[in-house]
Design a protein around this motif. Sequence first.
Motif, PDB file in Angstrom:
ATOM      1  N   TYR A  12       3.995  -5.125   3.859  1.00 15.09           N
ATOM      2  CA  TYR A  12       4.179  -4.058   2.772  1.00 15.09           C
ATOM      3  C   TYR A  12       3.782  -4.483   1.338  1.00 15.09           C
ATOM      4  CZ  TYR A  12       8.476  -6.669   1.806  1.00 15.09           C
ATOM      5  OH  TYR A  12       9.460  -7.656   1.600  1.00 15.09           O
ATOM      6  N   GLY A  44       6.223   6.667   0.723  1.00 15.48           N
ATOM      7  CA  GLY A  44       5.854   5.212   1.027  1.00 15.48           C
ATOM      8  C   GLY A  44       6.737   4.417   0.136  1.00 15.48           C
ATOM      9  N   LYS A  64       4.890   1.010   1.274  1.00 14.65           N
ATOM     10  CA  LYS A  64       4.280   0.839   2.603  1.00 14.65           C
ATOM     11  C   LYS A  64       2.734   0.517   2.484  1.00 14.65           C
ATOM     12  CE  LYS A  64       7.733   3.580   4.925  1.00 14.65           C
ATOM     13  NZ  LYS A  64       7.926   5.112   5.729  1.00 14.65           N
TER      14      LYS A  64
END
Length: 108
Positions: A12, A44, A64
């Motif tokens: 990530y 995200g 993300k």
Amino acid sequence: MGIFTNTYDLPYYAVIFASERTEGEKGYGIMAAKMVELASKQKGFLGVESARDTQLGITISYWKTLDDITAWKENAVHQIAQERGKKEWYSRFGLRVCKVERDYFFEV
């Protein structure tokens, strides 16, 4: 959740924002809270950690994907906050975007 945000599926991304503030509040606290609330609703977004002393502030937001970070950077309300930051709230600041490939947390 304690002081640290949760760990996430690897990899990530972390956006590290370090800043030195100008004198006076000038609505900074209210806008900072709004930005965390708004970011938390973005696609995200994974979490945020923040600390500030009298000179240095560090906020790390977790995402993300790089596309999610770009979308957040281009968010219209976030852009208003960025401009106010440059004009009113920060004497210096820097930003780093990092890919997190490993993370470790321990409790003793």
